[in-house]
Design an enzyme around this catalytic site. Sequence first.
Site, PDB file in Angstrom:
ATOM      1  N   GLU A 119       4.343  -5.288   7.274  1.00  0.00           N
ATOM      2  CA  GLU A 119       3.628  -4.087   7.871  1.00  0.00           C
ATOM      3  C   GLU A 119       4.298  -3.793   9.254  1.00  0.00           C
ATOM      4  OE1 GLU A 119       2.218  -6.421   6.013  1.00  0.00           O
ATOM      5  OE2 GLU A 119       0.743  -5.456   4.882  1.00  0.00           O
ATOM      6  N   ALA A 176       0.576  -1.219   0.035  1.00  0.00           N
ATOM      7  CA  ALA A 176       0.070   0.025   0.031  1.00  0.00           C
ATOM      8  C   ALA A 176       0.954   1.186  -0.054  1.00  0.00           C
ATOM      9  CB  ALA A 176      -0.816   0.153   1.395  1.00  0.00           C
ATOM     10  N   GLU A 234      -0.753  -9.374  -0.440  1.00  0.00           N
ATOM     11  CA  GLU A 234      -2.302  -9.545  -0.129  1.00  0.00           C
ATOM     12  C   GLU A 234      -3.046  -9.616  -1.444  1.00  0.00           C
ATOM     13  OE1 GLU A 234      -2.391  -6.331   2.515  1.00  0.00           O
ATOM     14  OE2 GLU A 234      -2.841  -7.738   4.206  1.00  0.00           O
TER      15      GLU A 234
HETATM   16  N1  CO8 Z   1       4.499   3.210  -0.763  1.00  0.00           N
HETATM   17  C1  CO8 Z   1       5.009   4.341  -1.157  1.00  0.00           C
HETATM   18  N2  CO8 Z   1       6.184   4.378  -1.971  1.00  0.00           N
HETATM   19  C2  CO8 Z   1       6.899   3.351  -1.865  1.00  0.00           C
HETATM   20  C3  CO8 Z   1       6.403   2.081  -1.512  1.00  0.00           C
HETATM   21  C4  CO8 Z   1       5.339   1.950  -0.692  1.00  0.00           C
HETATM   22  N3  CO8 Z   1       4.862   1.052  -0.142  1.00  0.00           N
HETATM   23  N4  CO8 Z   1       7.394   1.107  -1.726  1.00  0.00           N
HETATM   24  C5  CO8 Z   1       8.309   1.883  -2.462  1.00  0.00           C
HETATM   25  N5  CO8 Z   1       7.902   3.084  -2.938  1.00  0.00           N
HETATM   26  C6  CO8 Z   1       8.925   4.348  -3.450  1.00  0.00           C
HETATM   27  C7  CO8 Z   1       9.930   4.892  -2.661  1.00  0.00           C
HETATM   28  O1  CO8 Z   1       9.400   5.823  -1.649  1.00  0.00           O
HETATM   29  C8  CO8 Z   1      10.748   5.417  -3.958  1.00  0.00           C
HETATM   30  O2  CO8 Z   1      10.109   6.750  -4.274  1.00  0.00           O
HETATM   31  P1  CO8 Z   1      11.053   8.005  -4.193  1.00  0.00           P
HETATM   32  O3  CO8 Z   1      12.100   7.609  -5.060  1.00  0.00           O
HETATM   33  O4  CO8 Z   1       9.909   9.152  -4.750  1.00  0.00           O
HETATM   34  O5  CO8 Z   1      11.375   8.202  -2.726  1.00  0.00           O
HETATM   35  C9  CO8 Z   1      10.473   4.522  -5.040  1.00  0.00           C
HETATM   36  O6  CO8 Z   1       9.183   3.762  -4.691  1.00  0.00           O
HETATM   37  C10 CO8 Z   1      11.700   3.603  -4.912  1.00  0.00           C
HETATM   38  O7  CO8 Z   1      11.822   2.924  -3.829  1.00  0.00           O
HETATM   39  P2  CO8 Z   1      13.110   2.680  -2.944  1.00  0.00           P
HETATM   40  O8  CO8 Z   1      14.033   3.931  -3.280  1.00  0.00           O
HETATM   41  O9  CO8 Z   1      12.982   2.529  -1.739  1.00  0.00           O
HETATM   42  O10 CO8 Z   1      13.686   1.358  -3.941  1.00  0.00           O
HETATM   43  P3  CO8 Z   1      14.790   0.277  -3.198  1.00  0.00           P
HETATM   44  O11 CO8 Z   1      15.066  -0.672  -4.671  1.00  0.00           O
HETATM   45  O12 CO8 Z   1      15.824   1.025  -2.599  1.00  0.00           O
HETATM   46  O13 CO8 Z   1      13.972  -0.656  -2.289  1.00  0.00           O
HETATM   47  C11 CO8 Z   1      11.951  -1.572  -1.485  1.00  0.00           C
HETATM   48  C12 CO8 Z   1      12.716  -1.303  -2.595  1.00  0.00           C
HETATM   49  C13 CO8 Z   1      12.841  -2.544  -0.522  1.00  0.00           C
HETATM   50  C14 CO8 Z   1      10.570  -2.570  -1.882  1.00  0.00           C
HETATM   51  C15 CO8 Z   1      11.409  -0.571  -0.551  1.00  0.00           C
HETATM   52  O14 CO8 Z   1      10.982   0.290  -1.382  1.00  0.00           O
HETATM   53  C16 CO8 Z   1      10.564  -0.710   0.544  1.00  0.00           C
HETATM   54  O15 CO8 Z   1      11.008  -1.154   1.573  1.00  0.00           O
HETATM   55  N6  CO8 Z   1       9.354  -0.460   0.356  1.00  0.00           N
HETATM   56  C17 CO8 Z   1       8.117  -0.426   1.277  1.00  0.00           C
HETATM   57  C18 CO8 Z   1       7.703  -2.059   1.363  1.00  0.00           C
HETATM   58  C19 CO8 Z   1       6.737  -2.095   2.463  1.00  0.00           C
HETATM   59  O16 CO8 Z   1       6.710  -1.655   3.541  1.00  0.00           O
HETATM   60  N7  CO8 Z   1       5.433  -2.391   2.103  1.00  0.00           N
HETATM   61  C20 CO8 Z   1       4.326  -2.498   2.872  1.00  0.00           C
HETATM   62  C21 CO8 Z   1       3.481  -1.275   2.973  1.00  0.00           C
HETATM   63  S1  CO8 Z   1       2.101  -1.436   4.060  1.00  0.00           S
HETATM   64  C22 CO8 Z   1       0.776  -2.051   3.309  1.00  0.00           C
HETATM   65  O17 CO8 Z   1       0.853  -2.647   2.255  1.00  0.00           O
HETATM   66  C23 CO8 Z   1      -0.432  -2.309   4.061  1.00  0.00           C
HETATM   67  C24 CO8 Z   1      -1.302  -3.077   3.228  1.00  0.00           C
HETATM   68  C25 CO8 Z   1      -2.904  -2.680   3.693  1.00  0.00           C
HETATM   69  C26 CO8 Z   1      -3.699  -3.306   2.849  1.00  0.00           C
HETATM   70  C27 CO8 Z   1      -3.487  -3.546   1.320  1.00  0.00           C
HETATM   71  C28 CO8 Z   1      -4.549  -3.843   0.501  1.00  0.00           C
HETATM   72  C29 CO8 Z   1      -4.217  -4.425  -0.688  1.00  0.00           C
END
Ligand code: CO8
Length: 289
Positions: A163, A97, A143
């Site tokens: 999460e 998300a 999910e």
């Molecule tokens: N939300 C918003 N932006 C994101 C997300 C995210 N989940 N994941 C990545 N991005 C963005 C980054 O902010 C970045 O943008 P910017 O360059 O503008 O800062 C861009 O994508 C690239 O990401 P990274 O620079 O971090 O790329 P890396 O290759 O270094 O890392 C990762 C990749 C490991 C995937 C890292 O981005 C990461 O850890 N992302 C978050 C993963 C996460 O925690 N996901 C869970 C989110 S909570 C959730 O999903 C709750 C679910 C609720 C229900 C959903 C129903 C379907």
Amino acid sequence: MASLRALLRVVRPLRPWVGYSAPRSFAAGANFEYIVTERKGKDGTVGLIRLSRPGALNALCNGLFMELNHALDTFENDPAIGAIVLTGSDKAFAAGADIKEMQNRTFQSCYSDKFLAHWDRLARVRKPVIAAVNGYALGGGCELAMMCDIIYAGEKAQFAQPEILLGTIPGSGGTQRLTRAVGKSLAMEMVLTGDRISAQDARQAGLVSKVFPVETVVEEAIRCAEKIAKNSKIVAAMAKEAVNAAFEMTLTEGNKLEKVLFYSTFATEDRREGMTAFVEKRKANFRDK
Ligand code: CO8
């Protein structure tokens, strides 16, 4: 998409006379911002939805979900489509998300707005849906894949429910569908640590049915969807309903529903055609009746 369908409705009956044949693939969702939709398969029987928000690793923002739901409704209501494939990019199916969208939410806004309430449309689609997962399937991404009926993974795919690392818990089936798919111990480990598992481990645990090279997973998913689309759509919907009931009902209740649905197939012309074709040693020609 609606206007294109309207045009096809007019043109399709004229096909034999004007030499029209359905395009193998068309940009039905040309106006979408976060997704791309196409028809795939020899006869255009597979609806492909590709999540496309590359700057954010396909993070699932509200706009993306509105478009996804719209595309699902369109394919669900299109009688030519027999199965749907949902995919992302080579790098990310979806990285969860949109955290930036959630950052300043409060309990009151989540509760009042019914946050995430429309995010599970996918789980209610009656047509079979295959997830073709490459790269990250994290949080809501994992999910979303689990709301599909079959998951194919590219060999570099990674699945996680991270999460907990954000101070929250899965909110769209991550504690429920994952536990049913992989069992309590692995689900607990993933949900409590946020650790990722590989495509190979996901397959071994039963989350994923097949693993393919990164560049062929979508193609393989389309091939599987095409195979499904050749069967009777009404009977496929019944089969899907029966399997899904196994997650909701006791064994006795589930077997009862299965029997009712099994008997119901005898009310279809397709059941008669399938068995008659076998007896007559020819291929069945299902007409979804
Ligand atoms: N939300 C918003 N932006 C994101 C997300 C995210 N989940 N994941 C990545 N991005 C963005 C980054 O902010 C970045 O943008 P910017 O360059 O503008 O800062 C861009 O994508 C690239 O990401 P990274 O620079 O971090 O790329 P890396 O290759 O270094 O890392 C990762 C990749 C490991 C995937 C890292 O981005 C990461 O850890 N992302 C978050 C993963 C996460 O925690 N996901 C869970 C989110 S909570 C959730 O999903 C709750 C679910 C609720 C229900 C959903 C129903 C379907």
